[in-house]
Design a protein around this motif. Structure first.
Motif, PDB file in Angstrom:
ATOM      1  N   GLU A 270       0.827  -1.200   0.000  1.00 12.39           N
ATOM      2  CA  GLU A 270       0.000   0.000   0.000  1.00 12.39           C
ATOM      3  C   GLU A 270       0.866   1.257   0.000  1.00 12.39           C
ATOM      4  OE1 GLU A 270      -2.980  -0.013   3.012  1.00 12.39           O
ATOM      5  OE2 GLU A 270      -4.042  -1.734   2.141  1.00 12.39           O
ATOM      6  N   LEU A 271       0.241   2.385  -0.342  1.00  9.12           N
ATOM      7  CA  LEU A 271       0.977   3.639  -0.456  1.00  9.12           C
ATOM      8  C   LEU A 271       1.671   4.007   0.855  1.00  9.12           C
ATOM      9  CD1 LEU A 271      -1.702   5.653  -2.480  1.00  9.12           C
ATOM     10  CD2 LEU A 271       0.400   4.623  -3.357  1.00  9.12           C
ATOM     11  N   GLY A 272       1.026   3.731   1.971  1.00 12.87           N
ATOM     12  CA  GLY A 272       1.607   4.064   3.268  1.00 12.87           C
ATOM     13  C   GLY A 272       2.754   3.163   3.688  1.00 12.87           C
ATOM     14  N   ASP A 273       2.993   2.079   2.937  1.00 15.51           N
ATOM     15  CA  ASP A 273       4.088   1.161   3.277  1.00 15.51           C
ATOM     16  C   ASP A 273       5.445   1.669   2.799  1.00 15.51           C
ATOM     17  OD1 ASP A 273       2.298  -0.598   4.423  1.00 15.51           O
ATOM     18  OD2 ASP A 273       1.982  -1.736   2.576  1.00 15.51           O
ATOM     19  N   ILE A 274       5.448   2.738   2.015  1.00 17.28           N
ATOM     20  CA  ILE A 274       6.696   3.268   1.473  1.00 17.28           C
ATOM     21  C   ILE A 274       7.113   4.503   2.261  1.00 17.28           C
ATOM     22  CG2 ILE A 274       7.888   4.092  -0.587  1.00 17.28           C
ATOM     23  CD1 ILE A 274       5.734   2.745  -2.274  1.00 17.28           C
ATOM     24  N   ASP A 275       8.282   4.450   2.879  1.00 16.61           N
ATOM     25  CA  ASP A 275       8.847   5.600   3.586  1.00 16.61           C
ATOM     26  C   ASP A 275       9.879   6.231   2.653  1.00 16.61           C
ATOM     27  OD1 ASP A 275      10.128   7.422   5.210  1.00 16.61           O
ATOM     28  OD2 ASP A 275      10.175   6.112   6.965  1.00 16.61           O
ATOM     29  N   TRP A 276       9.441   7.244   1.914  1.00 13.19           N
ATOM     30  CA  TRP A 276      10.303   7.832   0.899  1.00 13.19           C
ATOM     31  C   TRP A 276      11.509   8.546   1.510  1.00 13.19           C
ATOM     32  CZ3 TRP A 276       9.514   6.218  -3.855  1.00 13.19           C
ATOM     33  CH2 TRP A 276       8.232   5.794  -4.224  1.00 13.19           C
ATOM     34  N   LEU A 281      10.917   0.143   2.876  1.00 17.08           N
ATOM     35  CA  LEU A 281       9.671  -0.466   2.454  1.00 17.08           C
ATOM     36  C   LEU A 281       9.196  -1.411   3.548  1.00 17.08           C
ATOM     37  CD1 LEU A 281       8.070  -0.339  -0.275  1.00 17.08           C
ATOM     38  CD2 LEU A 281       9.209  -2.471  -0.886  1.00 17.08           C
ATOM     39  N   SER A 282       7.944  -1.296   3.940  1.00 20.41           N
ATOM     40  CA  SER A 282       7.364  -2.206   4.926  1.00 20.41           C
ATOM     41  C   SER A 282       6.519  -3.230   4.185  1.00 20.41           C
ATOM     42  CB  SER A 282       6.498  -1.436   5.928  1.00 20.41           C
ATOM     43  OG  SER A 282       5.892  -2.318   6.858  1.00 20.41           O
ATOM     44  N   VAL A 283       6.911  -4.491   4.296  1.00 21.97           N
ATOM     45  CA  VAL A 283       6.279  -5.556   3.517  1.00 21.97           C
ATOM     46  C   VAL A 283       5.555  -6.519   4.447  1.00 21.97           C
ATOM     47  CG1 VAL A 283       6.671  -7.470   1.930  1.00 21.97           C
ATOM     48  CG2 VAL A 283       8.020  -5.373   1.710  1.00 21.97           C
ATOM     49  N   GLY A 284       4.310  -6.832   4.129  1.00 18.72           N
ATOM     50  CA  GLY A 284       3.551  -7.804   4.907  1.00 18.72           C
ATOM     51  C   GLY A 284       3.844  -9.205   4.429  1.00 18.72           C
ATOM     52  N   GLY A 285       4.550  -9.989   5.248  1.00 19.42           N
ATOM     53  CA  GLY A 285       4.934 -11.343   4.871  1.00 19.42           C
ATOM     54  C   GLY A 285       3.964 -12.373   5.392  1.00 19.42           C
ATOM     55  N   LYS A 286       4.461 -13.600   5.540  1.00 25.69           N
ATOM     56  CA  LYS A 286       3.621 -14.692   6.024  1.00 25.69           C
ATOM     57  C   LYS A 286       3.326 -14.527   7.509  1.00 25.69           C
ATOM     58  CE  LYS A 286       5.000 -18.278   2.714  1.00 25.69           C
ATOM     59  NZ  LYS A 286       5.555 -19.635   2.567  1.00 25.69           N
ATOM     60  N   SER A 287       2.226 -15.146   7.946  1.00 26.24           N
ATOM     61  CA  SER A 287       1.813 -15.149   9.354  1.00 26.24           C
ATOM     62  C   SER A 287       1.702 -13.732   9.902  1.00 26.24           C
ATOM     63  CB  SER A 287       2.799 -15.971  10.201  1.00 26.24           C
ATOM     64  OG  SER A 287       2.846 -17.301   9.753  1.00 26.24           O
ATOM     65  N   ASN A 291       8.109  -7.072   7.382  1.00 24.42           N
ATOM     66  CA  ASN A 291       9.548  -6.957   7.208  1.00 24.42           C
ATOM     67  C   ASN A 291       9.888  -5.564   6.696  1.00 24.42           C
ATOM     68  OD1 ASN A 291       9.856  -9.732   7.836  1.00 24.42           O
ATOM     69  ND2 ASN A 291       9.388 -10.282   5.717  1.00 24.42           N
ATOM     70  N   GLU A 292      10.880  -4.946   7.316  1.00 26.61           N
ATOM     71  CA  GLU A 292      11.362  -3.645   6.870  1.00 26.61           C
ATOM     72  C   GLU A 292      12.546  -3.869   5.937  1.00 26.61           C
ATOM     73  OE1 GLU A 292       9.982  -0.718   7.579  1.00 26.61           O
ATOM     74  OE2 GLU A 292       8.416  -1.658   8.790  1.00 26.61           O
ATOM     75  N   LEU A 293      12.418  -3.427   4.696  1.00 25.04           N
ATOM     76  CA  LEU A 293      13.449  -3.652   3.698  1.00 25.04           C
ATOM     77  C   LEU A 293      13.938  -2.323   3.139  1.00 25.04           C
ATOM     78  CD1 LEU A 293      11.794  -6.556   1.646  1.00 25.04           C
ATOM     79  CD2 LEU A 293      13.496  -6.758   3.465  1.00 25.04           C
ATOM     80  N   PRO A 294      15.213  -2.248   2.788  1.00 20.00           N
ATOM     81  CA  PRO A 294      15.719  -1.039   2.130  1.00 20.00           C
ATOM     82  C   PRO A 294      15.121  -0.916   0.737  1.00 20.00           C
ATOM     83  CG  PRO A 294      17.390  -2.758   2.111  1.00 20.00           C
ATOM     84  CD  PRO A 294      16.270  -3.268   2.973  1.00 20.00           C
TER      85      PRO A 294
END
Length: 412
Positions: A270-276, A281-287, A291-294
């Motif tokens: 989603e748009l709010g998952d990106i910290d420009w 990038l905040s990614v919704g994984g399993k369970s 995860n916070e990714l560069p």
């Protein structure tokens, strides 16, 4: 006297009937969802004709139901040649009226669930709410659990307290030999999960999950089939970024190739998952884990270009939207799979598969080749267990044979 609706649809006469006041709002709703002019005209004309028919048959707004739409289509077919999309147009109109609370929601009588189905539904609720398992996992488990309960209790009442180790072993021994090893392992995983659930509820006191037989299978039986780096570069270069769809597909493929995201993770972004500002990038994984990714510069640039130049106007918060109306997010991971499949076909690339997961495998293999540790790879890919990442340590013996130096001299 002609009448223009929403500045685009010209009717031979003003709308009549109980829906006359709602034709223009309906057209505006269609336009906001991204329907093009041709489809907009067809749907508005169908709605106008439906409204006149309702007046002739004496049906008020509050009485409209799906059955009236079916009857109107039959009536219309006798007077006007039917067109593809007529039925969908009326369905959109009925949905619009329900959404605006102009017509009451239709009461659907649900069939009475069997004892087995009630038990299965309670288990599904537990997996979704207490365990926060992915929908795909739940869908995979349920058929095995349903089959187990039907095998043990038939059409009778399900009484979990009557289960014993023999029931579990007999069912697994009958079913597993008929299945491929991967499917058999899924069967045993589903049984263990359900039996742990039954113990959690207090229906059984013994840990019957320990009675589930272990399926004989080699650990890590196959080598992950990852797309090669040169194939990835060729695929990205083939994308036509002059259109909004091309900009979207390019950004999706970059996310898959550079960050190894799963299809579902791309879909739910989603748009709010990106910290420009922080480049993250905040990614919704399993369970339900996040995860916070560069966010690599090239990936961020591709997403930003799509958002500015290619993304349709929509109230939907998903980053990536459908190219056709209704303009909303993809319905599921298969949407990303379709993007990958068509891109590979258009580029004429002989990739290992046609799916999106090959980018994940390709990224992990490339990282390992360049000296990354398994923990680093697992962290980027969002693996919960270190053993999941060890599959990338397997060696492709067949590929290595092509690099082998011939043995000097004749074979003795």
């Amino acid at each position: 006297m002609k009448c223009t609706i929403h500045g685009a649809v010209v009717l031979s006469r003003p709308p009549e009937g109980p829906l006359a006041a709602y034709i223009a709002p309906f057209a505006r709703s269609l336009s906001e969802q991204g329907y093009r002019e041709g489809s907009l005209k067809q749907q508005v004309r169908i709605a106008s004709g439906f409204s006149r028919w309702l007046e002739q048959t004496g049906v008020g707004v509050r009485s409209i139901c799906a059955d009236h739409a079916i009857r109107y289509l039959r009536y219309r077919t006798r007077h006007i040649r039917p067109r593809r999309g007529d039925r969908a147009a009326l369905r959109h109109l009925i949905d619009f009226l329900h959404l605006e609370q102009l017509t009451p929601a239709e009461q659907v009588v649900s069939p009475r669930l069997s004892s087995t189905e009630c038990c299965v539904q309670a288990y599904v609720t537990y997996l979704r709410e207490a365990r926060a398992l992915a929908t795909a996992t739940i869908v995979n488990y349920v058929p095995f659990v349903r089959a187990f309960l039907n095998d043990r209790f038939g059409q009778g009442r399900v009484t979990l307290s009557r289960l014993c180790a023999g029931d579990v072993v007999r069912f697994a021994q009958r079913q597993a030999p008929r299945m491929q090893p991967k499917c058999a392992k899924l069967l045993t995983a589903a049984l263990r999960s359900f039996l742990r659930y039954a113990r959690y509820r207090g229906d059984i006191t013994l840990d019957l999950s320990a009675a589930v037989p272990v399926v004989a299978n080699w650990s890590m039986p196959s080598i992950p089939r990852g797309i090669a780096p040169d194939q990835t570069r060729q695929l990205l270069a083939s994308i036509d970024r002059r259109s909004g769809t091309g900009l979207r597909d390019y950004a999706i493929l970059l996310l898959l190739a550079r960050l190894g995201l799963r299809s579902g993770e791309v879909v739910s972004l989603e748009l709010g998952d990106i910290d420009w500002s922080a480049g993250r990038l905040s990614v919704g994984g399993k369970s339900a884990q996040r995860n916070e990714l560069p966010l690599p510069a090239d990936v961020g640039k591709a997403i930003a270009t799509y958002l500015i130049r290619g993304r349709p106007r929509s109230t939907c918060r998903r980053v990536f939207l459908r190219a056709r109306a209704p303009i909303t997010g993809f319905s599921g991971p298969s949407g990303v799979g379709s993007v990958v499949r068509h891109a590979i076909q258009r580029a004429g690339i002989d990739a290992p598969t046609r799916g999106a997961h090959q980018f994940r495998h390709g990224l992990a293999t490339e990282m390992l080749f360049h000296g990354a540790s398994l923990s680093e790879i697992g962290e980027l890919l969002g693996h919960q267990h270190p053993q999941t990442t060890t599959i990338y340590t397997k060696v492709d013996i067949k590929a290595l044979r092509t690099l082998a130096v011939p043995w000097p001299g004749d074979v003795q």
